[in-house]
Design an enzyme around this catalytic site. Sequence first.
Site, PDB file in Angstrom:
ATOM      1  N   ASP A   1       0.907  -1.297  -0.025  1.00  0.00           N
ATOM      2  CA  ASP A   1       0.016   0.130  -0.008  1.00  0.00           C
ATOM      3  C   ASP A   1       0.964   1.333  -0.152  1.00  0.00           C
ATOM      4  O   ASP A   1       2.118   1.227   0.462  1.00  0.00           O
ATOM      5  CB  ASP A   1      -0.721   0.227   1.024  1.00  0.00           C
ATOM      6  CG  ASP A   1      -2.022   0.932   1.021  1.00  0.00           C
ATOM      7  OD1 ASP A   1      -2.406   1.324   0.037  1.00  0.00           O
ATOM      8  OD2 ASP A   1      -2.916   1.182   1.987  1.00  0.00           O
ATOM      9  N   GLY A   2       0.395   2.325  -0.622  1.00  0.00           N
ATOM     10  CA  GLY A   2       0.817   3.655  -0.415  1.00  0.00           C
ATOM     11  C   GLY A   2       1.555   4.142  -1.726  1.00  0.00           C
ATOM     12  O   GLY A   2       2.276   4.983  -1.736  1.00  0.00           O
TER      13      GLY A   2
ATOM     14  N   ARG B   1       0.356   7.716  -2.398  1.00  0.00           N
ATOM     15  CA  ARG B   1       0.974   8.789  -1.781  1.00  0.00           C
ATOM     16  C   ARG B   1       2.305   9.002  -1.996  1.00  0.00           C
ATOM     17  O   ARG B   1       2.891  10.004  -1.694  1.00  0.00           O
ATOM     18  CB  ARG B   1       0.534   8.419  -0.024  1.00  0.00           C
ATOM     19  CG  ARG B   1      -0.821   8.853   0.271  1.00  0.00           C
ATOM     20  CD  ARG B   1      -1.273   8.043   1.639  1.00  0.00           C
ATOM     21  NE  ARG B   1      -1.485   6.660   1.333  1.00  0.00           N
ATOM     22  CZ  ARG B   1      -1.557   5.690   2.265  1.00  0.00           C
ATOM     23  NH1 ARG B   1      -1.630   6.233   3.408  1.00  0.00           N
ATOM     24  NH2 ARG B   1      -1.796   4.423   2.132  1.00  0.00           N
TER      25      ARG B   1
ATOM     26  N   HIS C   1       2.506   3.826  -8.922  1.00  0.00           N
ATOM     27  CA  HIS C   1       2.324   2.264  -9.194  1.00  0.00           C
ATOM     28  C   HIS C   1       3.142   1.558 -10.017  1.00  0.00           C
ATOM     29  O   HIS C   1       3.657   0.424  -9.757  1.00  0.00           O
ATOM     30  CB  HIS C   1       1.002   2.288 -10.184  1.00  0.00           C
ATOM     31  CG  HIS C   1      -0.287   2.466  -9.269  1.00  0.00           C
ATOM     32  ND1 HIS C   1      -0.472   2.071  -7.907  1.00  0.00           N
ATOM     33  CD2 HIS C   1      -1.402   3.367  -9.606  1.00  0.00           C
ATOM     34  CE1 HIS C   1      -1.563   2.616  -7.499  1.00  0.00           C
ATOM     35  NE2 HIS C   1      -2.227   3.613  -8.361  1.00  0.00           N
TER      36      HIS C   1
ATOM     37  N   THR D   1     -10.957  -6.583  -4.821  1.00  0.00           N
ATOM     38  CA  THR D   1     -12.402  -6.463  -5.341  1.00  0.00           C
ATOM     39  C   THR D   1     -12.727  -5.026  -5.225  1.00  0.00           C
ATOM     40  O   THR D   1     -13.873  -4.664  -6.001  1.00  0.00           O
ATOM     41  CB  THR D   1     -13.326  -7.494  -4.810  1.00  0.00           C
ATOM     42  OG1 THR D   1     -13.080  -7.510  -3.258  1.00  0.00           O
ATOM     43  CG2 THR D   1     -12.798  -8.902  -5.324  1.00  0.00           C
TER      44      THR D   1
ATOM     45  N   LEU E   1      10.564 -20.243  -5.111  1.00  0.00           N
ATOM     46  CA  LEU E   1       9.676 -19.363  -4.565  1.00  0.00           C
ATOM     47  C   LEU E   1       8.242 -19.246  -5.418  1.00  0.00           C
ATOM     48  O   LEU E   1       8.240 -19.118  -6.481  1.00  0.00           O
ATOM     49  CB  LEU E   1      10.366 -17.725  -4.273  1.00  0.00           C
ATOM     50  CG  LEU E   1       9.233 -16.903  -3.632  1.00  0.00           C
ATOM     51  CD1 LEU E   1      10.022 -16.193  -2.507  1.00  0.00           C
ATOM     52  CD2 LEU E   1       8.769 -15.930  -4.582  1.00  0.00           C
TER      53      LEU E   1
ATOM     54  N   ARG F   1       2.230  -4.703   6.126  1.00  0.00           N
ATOM     55  CA  ARG F   1       1.371  -3.975   5.429  1.00  0.00           C
ATOM     56  C   ARG F   1       2.062  -2.711   5.542  1.00  0.00           C
ATOM     57  O   ARG F   1       2.715  -2.133   6.552  1.00  0.00           O
ATOM     58  CB  ARG F   1      -0.077  -3.437   5.968  1.00  0.00           C
ATOM     59  CG  ARG F   1      -0.923  -2.584   5.091  1.00  0.00           C
ATOM     60  CD  ARG F   1      -2.241  -2.450   5.453  1.00  0.00           C
ATOM     61  NE  ARG F   1      -3.011  -1.564   4.308  1.00  0.00           N
ATOM     62  CZ  ARG F   1      -4.381  -1.431   4.137  1.00  0.00           C
ATOM     63  NH1 ARG F   1      -4.904  -2.424   4.608  1.00  0.00           N
ATOM     64  NH2 ARG F   1      -4.494  -0.730   3.324  1.00  0.00           N
TER      65      ARG F   1
ATOM     66  N   ARG G   1      -4.915  -2.134   8.766  1.00  0.00           N
ATOM     67  CA  ARG G   1      -6.118  -2.781   8.589  1.00  0.00           C
ATOM     68  C   ARG G   1      -5.727  -3.822   7.454  1.00  0.00           C
ATOM     69  O   ARG G   1      -4.713  -3.641   6.831  1.00  0.00           O
ATOM     70  CB  ARG G   1      -7.284  -1.795   8.120  1.00  0.00           C
ATOM     71  CG  ARG G   1      -7.248  -0.923   7.010  1.00  0.00           C
ATOM     72  CD  ARG G   1      -8.270  -0.273   6.337  1.00  0.00           C
ATOM     73  NE  ARG G   1      -7.791   0.839   5.598  1.00  0.00           N
ATOM     74  CZ  ARG G   1      -7.518   1.983   5.666  1.00  0.00           C
ATOM     75  NH1 ARG G   1      -7.710   2.472   7.036  1.00  0.00           N
ATOM     76  NH2 ARG G   1      -7.201   2.854   4.718  1.00  0.00           N
TER      77      ARG G   1
ATOM     78  N   SER H   1      -8.039  -4.659   5.087  1.00  0.00           N
ATOM     79  CA  SER H   1      -8.751  -4.415   3.681  1.00  0.00           C
ATOM     80  C   SER H   1      -9.178  -5.561   2.830  1.00  0.00           C
ATOM     81  O   SER H   1      -8.952  -5.837   1.630  1.00  0.00           O
ATOM     82  CB  SER H   1      -7.718  -3.508   2.881  1.00  0.00           C
ATOM     83  OG  SER H   1      -7.418  -2.077   3.697  1.00  0.00           O
TER      84      SER H   1
ATOM     85  N   GLU I   1       1.260 -13.739  12.038  1.00  0.00           N
ATOM     86  CA  GLU I   1       1.796 -12.330  12.919  1.00  0.00           C
ATOM     87  C   GLU I   1       1.827 -11.423  12.124  1.00  0.00           C
ATOM     88  O   GLU I   1       2.204 -11.335  10.827  1.00  0.00           O
ATOM     89  CB  GLU I   1       3.347 -12.536  13.142  1.00  0.00           C
ATOM     90  CG  GLU I   1       3.483 -14.035  13.883  1.00  0.00           C
ATOM     91  CD  GLU I   1       2.773 -13.705  15.271  1.00  0.00           C
ATOM     92  OE1 GLU I   1       2.990 -12.683  15.990  1.00  0.00           O
ATOM     93  OE2 GLU I   1       2.447 -14.581  15.959  1.00  0.00           O
TER      94      GLU I   1
HETATM   95  C1  IPE Z   1      -5.300  -2.428  -0.298  1.00  0.00           C
HETATM   96  O1  IPE Z   1      -5.137  -1.397  -0.350  1.00  0.00           O
HETATM   97  C2  IPE Z   1      -5.390  -3.367  -1.366  1.00  0.00           C
HETATM   98  C3  IPE Z   1      -4.057  -3.319  -2.132  1.00  0.00           C
HETATM   99  C4  IPE Z   1      -2.956  -2.942  -1.564  1.00  0.00           C
HETATM  100  C5  IPE Z   1      -4.220  -4.051  -3.501  1.00  0.00           C
HETATM  101  P1  IPE Z   1      -6.185  -0.146  -0.593  1.00  0.00           P
HETATM  102  O2  IPE Z   1      -5.576   0.997  -0.678  1.00  0.00           O
HETATM  103  O3  IPE Z   1      -7.042  -0.533  -1.781  1.00  0.00           O
HETATM  104  O4  IPE Z   1      -7.128  -0.048   0.978  1.00  0.00           O
HETATM  105  P2  IPE Z   1      -7.856   0.817   1.772  1.00  0.00           P
HETATM  106  O5  IPE Z   1      -8.766   1.404   0.794  1.00  0.00           O
HETATM  107  O6  IPE Z   1      -6.956   1.914   2.215  1.00  0.00           O
HETATM  108  O7  IPE Z   1      -8.300   0.212   2.814  1.00  0.00           O
HETATM  109  C1  IPE Z   2      -1.482   0.446  -3.458  1.00  0.00           C
HETATM  110  O1  IPE Z   2      -1.384   1.824  -3.420  1.00  0.00           O
HETATM  111  C2  IPE Z   2      -1.655  -0.071  -4.781  1.00  0.00           C
HETATM  112  C3  IPE Z   2      -3.256  -0.556  -5.068  1.00  0.00           C
HETATM  113  C4  IPE Z   2      -4.008  -0.364  -4.071  1.00  0.00           C
HETATM  114  C5  IPE Z   2      -3.526  -1.000  -6.111  1.00  0.00           C
HETATM  115  P1  IPE Z   2      -2.394   2.877  -3.342  1.00  0.00           P
HETATM  116  O2  IPE Z   2      -2.728   3.077  -4.831  1.00  0.00           O
HETATM  117  O3  IPE Z   2      -3.582   2.223  -2.640  1.00  0.00           O
HETATM  118  O4  IPE Z   2      -1.870   4.087  -2.830  1.00  0.00           O
HETATM  119  P2  IPE Z   2      -2.424   5.296  -1.660  1.00  0.00           P
HETATM  120  O5  IPE Z   2      -2.865   4.433  -0.584  1.00  0.00           O
HETATM  121  O6  IPE Z   2      -3.565   5.861  -2.269  1.00  0.00           O
HETATM  122  O7  IPE Z   2      -1.198   5.872  -1.237  1.00  0.00           O
HETATM  123 MG    MG Z   3      -4.025   2.341  -0.751  1.00  0.00          MG
END
Ligand code: IPE
Ligand code: IPE
Ligand code: MG
Length: 256
Positions: free
Chosen positions: A36-37, A40, A53, A82, A147, A204, A210, A212, A223
């Site tokens: 995630d992130g 941002r 991405h 999803t 792997l 995460r 969370r 998600s 863990e």
């Molecule tokens: C979870 O991240 C899904 C993936 C990393 C693919 P999200 O960015 O979609 O999760 P929320 O919306 O912050 O919970």
């Molecule tokens: C994770 O990064 C990738 C996917 C969920 C596909 P995000 O796109 O959720 O990035 P943030 O959370 O908005 O920073």
């Molecule tokens: Mg995200």
Amino acid sequence: MPMIKLPFLKKKTSKVKQENIVSQDNLPEHVAIIMDGNGRWANKRGLPRFAGHKEGMDNVKTIVKVANKYNVKILTLYAFSTENWKRPKKEIDYLMKLPMEFLNTYLPELIEENVQIQTIGEFDVLPTHTKSAVQKAKNQTKENTGLILNIALNYGSRYEIVQAIKKLVDDIDKQDFQLGDINEEMFGNYLYTGDLRDPDLLIRTSGEIRLSNFLLWQSAYTEFWFTDVFWPDFNENIFKKALIDYQKRKRRYGGI
Ligand code: IPE
Ligand code: IPE
Ligand code: MG
């Protein structure tokens, strides 16, 4: 000027070093990561979300290598949920192109590293170009014994559980077995993960604490480890920290 030896300083240095070493014992066999992130990460640099991405995609290859180095057997990566269909069409289109781009760039190297590619998630509804690239990679790596790179693509745990129940009911109707035969192990086999070992460690990135909708059933005794670092910045050192922390945990599974 003569060097004065300070034994206490020396001791401290070696202690720090010791703390940074991942021991070969008690390593997690299955690591799952909520990557995630990306958005941002890009935002912080004044870049469009897709740049995050792209950077995140390249980091997958780096982290596969690191996981291999630390003897991880299964690496499950949450790539698209999803719920991610709620995003703007442009972003979804870009995300759906990434598996193809990733495999075009890195599949030869992954094959060289003996990586086997698998997926979990609702595969059939993905765009054709996404499906064919991933299917090709799965076919080309299915005999590999290294792997397992398990990509969660269009994955949602609740959907997975509902699908499993539907299939189970259908198999009861077909009289494959009876209601009384259902147990946890059998139910688990109806999930996308099948008989894959449950994750030992779930990481995460990006500071969100969370799940998600990720691996709800499978993470009953996993863990958890969280970091504020955004996925494109997640690297070997941070992975090592997670492994070292994991090794200090006492997994009791309800026992004493
Ligand atoms: C979870 O991240 C899904 C993936 C990393 C693919 P999200 O960015 O979609 O999760 P929320 O919306 O912050 O919970
Ligand atoms: C994770 O990064 C990738 C996917 C969920 C596909 P995000 O796109 O959720 O990035 P943030 O959370 O908005 O920073
Ligand atoms: Mg995200």
